[in-house]
Write a protein that holds these residues in place. Structure first.
Motif, short mmCIF file in Angstrom:
data_model
loop_
_atom_site.label_atom_id
_atom_site.label_comp_id
_atom_site.label_asym_id
_atom_site.label_seq_id
_atom_site.Cartn_x
_atom_site.Cartn_y
_atom_site.Cartn_z
N VAL A 143 0.85 -1.19 0.00
CA VAL A 143 0.00 0.00 0.00
C VAL A 143 0.89 1.24 0.00
O VAL A 143 1.96 1.24 0.61
CB VAL A 143 -0.95 0.03 1.21
CG1 VAL A 143 -1.93 -1.13 1.17
CG2 VAL A 143 -0.18 0.02 2.52
N TYR B 262 -6.60 2.81 3.40
CA TYR B 262 -6.89 1.82 2.36
C TYR B 262 -7.74 0.70 2.94
O TYR B 262 -7.51 0.24 4.06
CB TYR B 262 -5.60 1.26 1.78
CG TYR B 262 -4.79 2.31 1.07
CD1 TYR B 262 -4.94 2.55 -0.29
CD2 TYR B 262 -3.88 3.11 1.78
CE1 TYR B 262 -4.22 3.53 -0.94
CE2 TYR B 262 -3.16 4.10 1.14
CZ TYR B 262 -3.32 4.31 -0.21
OH TYR B 262 -2.63 5.29 -0.84
N ILE C 57 -6.72 -4.26 -2.86
CA ILE C 57 -7.18 -2.95 -2.42
C ILE C 57 -8.46 -2.61 -3.18
O ILE C 57 -8.49 -2.64 -4.41
CB ILE C 57 -6.11 -1.88 -2.68
CG1 ILE C 57 -4.83 -2.19 -1.86
CG2 ILE C 57 -6.63 -0.49 -2.32
CD1 ILE C 57 -3.67 -1.27 -2.20
N LYS D 223 -10.05 3.63 -1.25
CA LYS D 223 -9.21 4.55 -0.48
C LYS D 223 -10.08 5.69 0.01
O LYS D 223 -10.83 6.28 -0.77
CB LYS D 223 -8.07 5.09 -1.34
CG LYS D 223 -7.14 6.05 -0.59
CD LYS D 223 -6.04 6.58 -1.50
CE LYS D 223 -5.11 7.53 -0.77
NZ LYS D 223 -4.04 8.06 -1.65
N ALA E 49 -8.10 10.50 1.25
CA ALA E 49 -6.95 10.73 0.37
C ALA E 49 -6.36 12.11 0.62
O ALA E 49 -7.07 13.10 0.75
CB ALA E 49 -7.37 10.60 -1.09
#
Length: 220
Positions: free
Chosen positions: A100, A130, A139, A142, A145
């Protein structure tokens, strides 16, 4: 040992175990960056090299939906990258690993975000948080951010029946921020947040036992 230990019946034959990361306190020592599992008599059962700093806190969660708790832990390669592992507590072997963006400094929480009966993995980093599918290790989302997080996310059973996700962190000017998200997609039920096999907060429960076998309250 620099990470907060997790405790539960994850060793072979359902035995109690203790798992924690060593971190880097003794730089260059042979056990730097290791994740270690001990039995209730403090005998070492296995240790893994996480290929990154192992000072974040592990979680014990049913990421496969089989009733077995797996160890979920991150190794921080740098401030820009970490490797997240789901590890079979009986053998120490990883069932999946995924990189990640962003360093993991806090720890991992989990939740059944789909209603499919297994735990998804919530990983706060310094570049955002994540969400990883617990079965596949992919994944899938998200959130937050552009913000930094150095702790554990908090998962709650919100009053409207949704799954709540609270993140505390900072922005690019080092100002504190607090976010609360709700998952209302099909299958996302707040009532599932505190079921067996979940790890919804730092050290598992409000009493901070770090014990996966401690029953979670019906309503946090």
């Amino acid at each position: 040992m620099q990470s907060s230990p997790a405790v539960g019946t994850f060793l072979s034959s359902g035995r109690w175990g203790i798992v924690a990361g060593t971190g880097t306190y003794w730089k260059g020592a042979s056990d730097t960056n290791k994740l270690m599992a001990f039995d209730r008599n403090c005998y070492l059962n296995w240790k893994d090299d996480l290929h990154g700093i192992s000072d974040s806190s592990p979680a014990l969660a049913d990421v496969k939906g089989t009733g077995q708790n797996w160890i979920v832990q991150a190794g921080r390669v740098s401030n820009a990258s970490s490797i997240v592992y789901a590890i079979d507590g009986a053998t120490g072997h990883a069932t999946w690993r995924v990189t990640v963006p962003g360093g993991v400094y806090g720890g991992i929480s989990t939740a059944d975000l789909t209603g499919l009966g297994y735990q998804d993995v919530i990983v706060p980093t310094v570049t955002g948080t994540y969400i990883i599918d617990g079965r596949s290790g992919k994944i899938v989302l998200k959130v937050g951010a552009g913000y930094g997080f150095q702790n554990n996310a908090l998962v709650t059973n919100d009053p409207n029946g949704a799954i709540g996700l609270t993140l505390a962190g900072y922005d690019g000017k080092n100002r504190g921020v607090l976010f609360h998200y709700q998952f209302t997609n099909a299958g996302a039920k707040g009532a599932n947040v505190n079921k067996k096999g979940a790890w919804p907060m730092f050290h598992h429960d409000p009493k901070l036992t770090g014990d996966a076998n401690t029953p979670l309250a019906a309503k946090p």
